[in-house]
Design a protein around this motif. Structure first.
Motif, PDB file in Angstrom:
ATOM      1  N   LEU A  15       0.932  -1.213  -0.064  1.00 37.80           N
ATOM      2  CA  LEU A  15       0.107   0.052  -0.006  1.00 37.80           C
ATOM      3  C   LEU A  15       0.807   1.191   0.007  1.00 37.80           C
ATOM      4  CD1 LEU A  15      -2.950   1.163   0.439  1.00 37.80           C
ATOM      5  CD2 LEU A  15      -2.460   1.064   2.729  1.00 37.80           C
ATOM      6  N   ASN A  16       0.404   2.271  -0.747  1.00 38.84           N
ATOM      7  CA  ASN A  16       1.270   3.646  -0.878  1.00 38.84           C
ATOM      8  C   ASN A  16       0.429   4.558   0.131  1.00 38.84           C
ATOM      9  OD1 ASN A  16       2.766   5.740  -1.320  1.00 38.84           O
ATOM     10  ND2 ASN A  16       1.318   6.578  -2.857  1.00 38.84           N
ATOM     11  N   TRP A  17       0.844   4.354   1.494  1.00 43.29           N
ATOM     12  CA  TRP A  17       0.418   5.135   2.757  1.00 43.29           C
ATOM     13  C   TRP A  17       1.576   5.412   3.553  1.00 43.29           C
ATOM     14  CZ3 TRP A  17      -5.061   4.519   4.999  1.00 43.29           C
ATOM     15  CH2 TRP A  17      -5.349   5.332   6.092  1.00 43.29           C
ATOM     16  N   GLY A  18       1.903   6.630   3.091  1.00 45.93           N
ATOM     17  CA  GLY A  18       3.458   6.866   3.682  1.00 45.93           C
ATOM     18  C   GLY A  18       4.350   5.781   2.970  1.00 45.93           C
ATOM     19  N   LEU A  19       5.563   5.471   3.943  1.00 43.67           N
ATOM     20  CA  LEU A  19       6.562   4.820   3.285  1.00 43.67           C
ATOM     21  C   LEU A  19       6.553   3.195   4.122  1.00 43.67           C
ATOM     22  CD1 LEU A  19       9.327   7.338   2.654  1.00 43.67           C
ATOM     23  CD2 LEU A  19       8.062   6.348   0.963  1.00 43.67           C
ATOM     24  N   GLY A  20       6.040   3.118   5.063  1.00 42.53           N
ATOM     25  CA  GLY A  20       6.156   2.107   6.053  1.00 42.53           C
ATOM     26  C   GLY A  20       5.844   0.843   5.179  1.00 42.53           C
ATOM     27  N   HIS A  21       4.620   0.407   4.520  1.00 46.39           N
ATOM     28  CA  HIS A  21       4.196  -0.645   3.707  1.00 46.39           C
ATOM     29  C   HIS A  21       5.316  -0.987   2.750  1.00 46.39           C
ATOM     30  CE1 HIS A  21       0.528  -0.755   5.686  1.00 46.39           C
ATOM     31  NE2 HIS A  21       0.315   0.412   5.640  1.00 46.39           N
ATOM     32  N   ALA A  22       5.843   0.141   2.069  1.00 48.91           N
ATOM     33  CA  ALA A  22       6.880  -0.204   1.131  1.00 48.91           C
ATOM     34  C   ALA A  22       8.276  -0.544   1.583  1.00 48.91           C
ATOM     35  CB  ALA A  22       7.081   0.985   0.230  1.00 48.91           C
ATOM     36  N   SER A 269      23.099   7.621  15.398  1.00 50.01           N
ATOM     37  CA  SER A 269      22.435   8.609  16.247  1.00 50.01           C
ATOM     38  C   SER A 269      21.933   8.202  17.458  1.00 50.01           C
ATOM     39  CB  SER A 269      21.037   9.020  15.417  1.00 50.01           C
ATOM     40  OG  SER A 269      21.440   9.525  14.009  1.00 50.01           O
ATOM     41  N   GLU A 270      22.251   8.825  18.338  1.00 52.77           N
ATOM     42  CA  GLU A 270      22.002   8.590  19.881  1.00 52.77           C
ATOM     43  C   GLU A 270      20.546   8.304  20.136  1.00 52.77           C
ATOM     44  OE1 GLU A 270      23.442   7.168  23.364  1.00 52.77           O
ATOM     45  OE2 GLU A 270      24.737   7.933  22.098  1.00 52.77           O
ATOM     46  N   LEU A 271      19.614   9.332  19.826  1.00 53.02           N
ATOM     47  CA  LEU A 271      18.089   9.328  19.993  1.00 53.02           C
ATOM     48  C   LEU A 271      17.389   9.462  18.635  1.00 53.02           C
ATOM     49  CD1 LEU A 271      18.067  11.426  23.279  1.00 53.02           C
ATOM     50  CD2 LEU A 271      18.255   9.086  23.201  1.00 53.02           C
ATOM     51  N   VAL A 272      16.288   9.013  18.675  1.00 47.44           N
ATOM     52  CA  VAL A 272      15.415   9.029  17.441  1.00 47.44           C
ATOM     53  C   VAL A 272      13.971   9.587  17.787  1.00 47.44           C
ATOM     54  CG1 VAL A 272      14.161   7.852  15.668  1.00 47.44           C
ATOM     55  CG2 VAL A 272      16.658   6.998  16.500  1.00 47.44           C
ATOM     56  N   LEU A 273      13.567  10.685  16.942  1.00 50.41           N
ATOM     57  CA  LEU A 273      12.472  11.355  17.187  1.00 50.41           C
ATOM     58  C   LEU A 273      11.509  11.069  15.943  1.00 50.41           C
ATOM     59  CD1 LEU A 273      10.095  13.213  18.432  1.00 50.41           C
ATOM     60  CD2 LEU A 273      11.544  15.109  17.251  1.00 50.41           C
ATOM     61  N   CYS A 274      10.356  10.384  16.067  1.00 45.85           N
ATOM     62  CA  CYS A 274       9.854   9.999  14.715  1.00 45.85           C
ATOM     63  C   CYS A 274       8.225   9.721  14.950  1.00 45.85           C
ATOM     64  CB  CYS A 274      10.265   8.658  14.282  1.00 45.85           C
ATOM     65  SG  CYS A 274      10.388   7.497  15.338  1.00 45.85           S
ATOM     66  N   ARG A 275       7.411   9.211  14.046  1.00 45.12           N
ATOM     67  CA  ARG A 275       6.089   8.840  14.102  1.00 45.12           C
ATOM     68  C   ARG A 275       5.990   7.646  15.087  1.00 45.12           C
ATOM     69  NH1 ARG A 275       2.963  13.227  13.600  1.00 45.12           N
ATOM     70  NH2 ARG A 275       2.689  14.154  11.429  1.00 45.12           N
ATOM     71  N   SER A 276       4.924   7.260  15.274  1.00 39.69           N
ATOM     72  CA  SER A 276       4.793   5.847  15.796  1.00 39.69           C
ATOM     73  C   SER A 276       4.154   4.722  15.015  1.00 39.69           C
ATOM     74  CB  SER A 276       3.812   5.935  17.169  1.00 39.69           C
ATOM     75  OG  SER A 276       2.680   6.579  17.039  1.00 39.69           O
ATOM     76  N   GLY A 277       4.380   5.103  13.719  1.00 41.56           N
ATOM     77  CA  GLY A 277       4.108   3.843  12.650  1.00 41.56           C
ATOM     78  C   GLY A 277       4.739   2.643  12.825  1.00 41.56           C
ATOM     79  N   TYR A 278       4.058   1.460  12.707  1.00 41.41           N
ATOM     80  CA  TYR A 278       4.685   0.312  13.259  1.00 41.41           C
ATOM     81  C   TYR A 278       5.836  -0.324  12.184  1.00 41.41           C
ATOM     82  CZ  TYR A 278       4.631  -4.593  14.343  1.00 41.41           C
ATOM     83  OH  TYR A 278       4.946  -5.784  15.249  1.00 41.41           O
ATOM     84  N   THR A 279       6.012   0.145  11.117  1.00 38.33           N
ATOM     85  CA  THR A 279       7.280  -0.098  10.413  1.00 38.33           C
ATOM     86  C   THR A 279       8.554   0.431  11.067  1.00 38.33           C
ATOM     87  OG1 THR A 279       5.897  -0.704   8.399  1.00 38.33           O
ATOM     88  CG2 THR A 279       8.407  -0.071   8.273  1.00 38.33           C
ATOM     89  N   THR A 280       8.298   1.699  11.667  1.00 40.15           N
ATOM     90  CA  THR A 280       9.205   2.288  12.193  1.00 40.15           C
ATOM     91  C   THR A 280       9.539   1.694  13.568  1.00 40.15           C
ATOM     92  OG1 THR A 280       8.673   4.700  11.245  1.00 40.15           O
ATOM     93  CG2 THR A 280      10.021   4.921  13.222  1.00 40.15           C
ATOM     94  N   ILE A 281       8.602   1.364  14.207  1.00 38.08           N
ATOM     95  CA  ILE A 281       8.841   0.593  15.571  1.00 38.08           C
ATOM     96  C   ILE A 281       9.468  -0.647  15.306  1.00 38.08           C
ATOM     97  CG2 ILE A 281       7.438  -0.600  17.428  1.00 38.08           C
ATOM     98  CD1 ILE A 281       5.274   1.608  17.202  1.00 38.08           C
ATOM     99  N   MET A 282       9.116  -1.548  14.200  1.00 31.99           N
ATOM    100  CA  MET A 282       9.925  -2.653  14.149  1.00 31.99           C
ATOM    101  C   MET A 282      11.506  -2.381  13.887  1.00 31.99           C
ATOM    102  SD  MET A 282       7.467  -5.330  11.981  1.00 31.99           S
ATOM    103  CE  MET A 282       7.146  -4.015  10.556  1.00 31.99           C
TER     104      MET A 282
END
Length: 355
Positions: A15-22, A269-282
């Motif tokens: 799915l093309n919804w952000g980049l996470g699915h890709a 990088s020491e720390l990360v700031l991001c959305r809580s999208g599931y792909t990012t969490i993985m």
């Protein structure tokens, strides 16, 4: 890989919804190649552009766009999606027709759909990848979940990129009672690898997701980052033909990065700031990084995941409107994402295409 007449062709459609699915389909595509399958990539928009950059030598096909848009006000998120429903349904029906034609034209032997609702055909084995067996939409969760499960049920198997038992990452999203379809919990999917290398940045900011919310957060964090006492790498999540780099005081901006560059940036990088999208969490689990989350306003799934991780004392979060850069140091009060190592048994999973 030695290609011969026995190699089966698998259509991979995120799915093309952000980049996470890709991005979470990248390890799937690589595993197909390593197991002597021939992947064909099918999607649209920035997801297609990203995967073309990752796999320039693979055949890619363009699917109809769902034309997913976010509301400027998070409270209107659900109603904006409802307004878009007629266009989405039209695109889903169109992609069903297109996929039927492609099966004949390209001799497709199997399908892997990551939340593409119309990429399915009864004539070939098909797999549906999702971490949302339940689709949270507030007081309409029961109907959106039932509709999603009805679509999943049509496929040969459903692969959930999480663990079946506890601990797990998706909670109620990826775990339901009395499922009437075949579920396989395959473990988290990530294209990243953890490397012990010297730190170059105090903070990494990485954005993704549909407009206008991606752009709204970008502008907010540009202002906030100027008040940060340390080095920042800021990836905007805009996939364009050429990579652009810009240095403004303590912040290094990139429009996008390929997998190799992004992996290095995470590790540096020491720390990360991001959305809580599931792909990012993985990805963060795989990289063993401590993070601060800002869920997309009105997106129930991201809000649920952020709240779940905070309640488990794993990671802090803030609403988009309330976030201040000083909040980033709340990370140190939390234990961080769990170190959940798993090896995916791809040959066994791919047996679905041999039946």
């Amino acid at each position: 890989m030695n290609i011969n007449s026995e190699n089966k062709t698998i259509l991979v459609a995120p799915l093309n919804w952000g980049l996470g699915h890709a991005t979470r389909c990248i390890p799937v595509i690589k595993a197909l190649q390593e197991n002597n399958y021939i992947p064909i990539i099918a999607t649209d928009g920035i997801a297609l552009e990203l995967l073309r950059k990752e796999f320039p030598y693979l055949q890619t096909l363009e699917l109809p766009s769902y034309q997913i848009e976010y509301a400027k006000n998070g409270k209107n998120f659900k109603w904006k999606l409802l307004q878009n429903c007629p266009r989405m349904i039209e695109a889903i029906l169109h992609e069903k027709i297109v996929v039927k034609e492609w099966i004949k034209k390209y001799a497709i032997d199997g399908i892997i759909s990551d939340n593409r609702l119309g990429v399915f055909n009864k004539k070939v084995p098909s797999v549906f990848i999702t971490h949302q067996l339940s689709v949270l939409t507030g007081n309409t969760t029961w109907i959106t979940s039932k509709l999603h499960q009805y679509i999943i049920k049509k496929h040969s198997e459903c692969w959930v990129p999480d663990f079946e038992g506890t601990p797990n990452l998706t909670g109620i999203l990826g775990h339901i009672n009395d499922a009437h379809f075949k579920i396989k919990y395959i473990g988290p999917l990530s294209r990243m690898t953890k490397n012990e290398i010297p730190k170059q940045y105090d903070l990494m900011i990485i954005l993704s997701g549909p407009e206008p919310q991606r752009g709204i957060l970008e502008e907010k964090l540009k202002n906030e980052s100027s008040q940060f006492d340390g080095k920042i790498i800021f990836i905007k999540g805009i996939v364009e033909k050429e990579q652009k780099k810009e240095q403004i005081q303590n912040v290094t901006f990139y429009n996008f990065m390929n997998t190799r560059q992004l992996e290095q940036a995470f590790n540096e990088s020491e720390l990360v700031l991001c959305r809580s999208g599931y792909t990012t969490i993985m990805d963060l689990v795989k990289l063993q990084k401590k993070a601060y989350f800002i869920p997309t306003p009105g997106q129930y799934e991201q809000e649920y995941l952020a709240q779940k991780l905070e309640e488990e004392a794993i990671a802090p979060y803030s609403t988009q409107d309330d976030f201040k850069i000083k909040n980033i140091f709340d990370i140190n009060k939390y234990k961080g994402l769990p170190q959940l190592n798993n090896a995916i048994d791809w040959p066994t999973l791919f047996e679905v295409f041999e039946k």
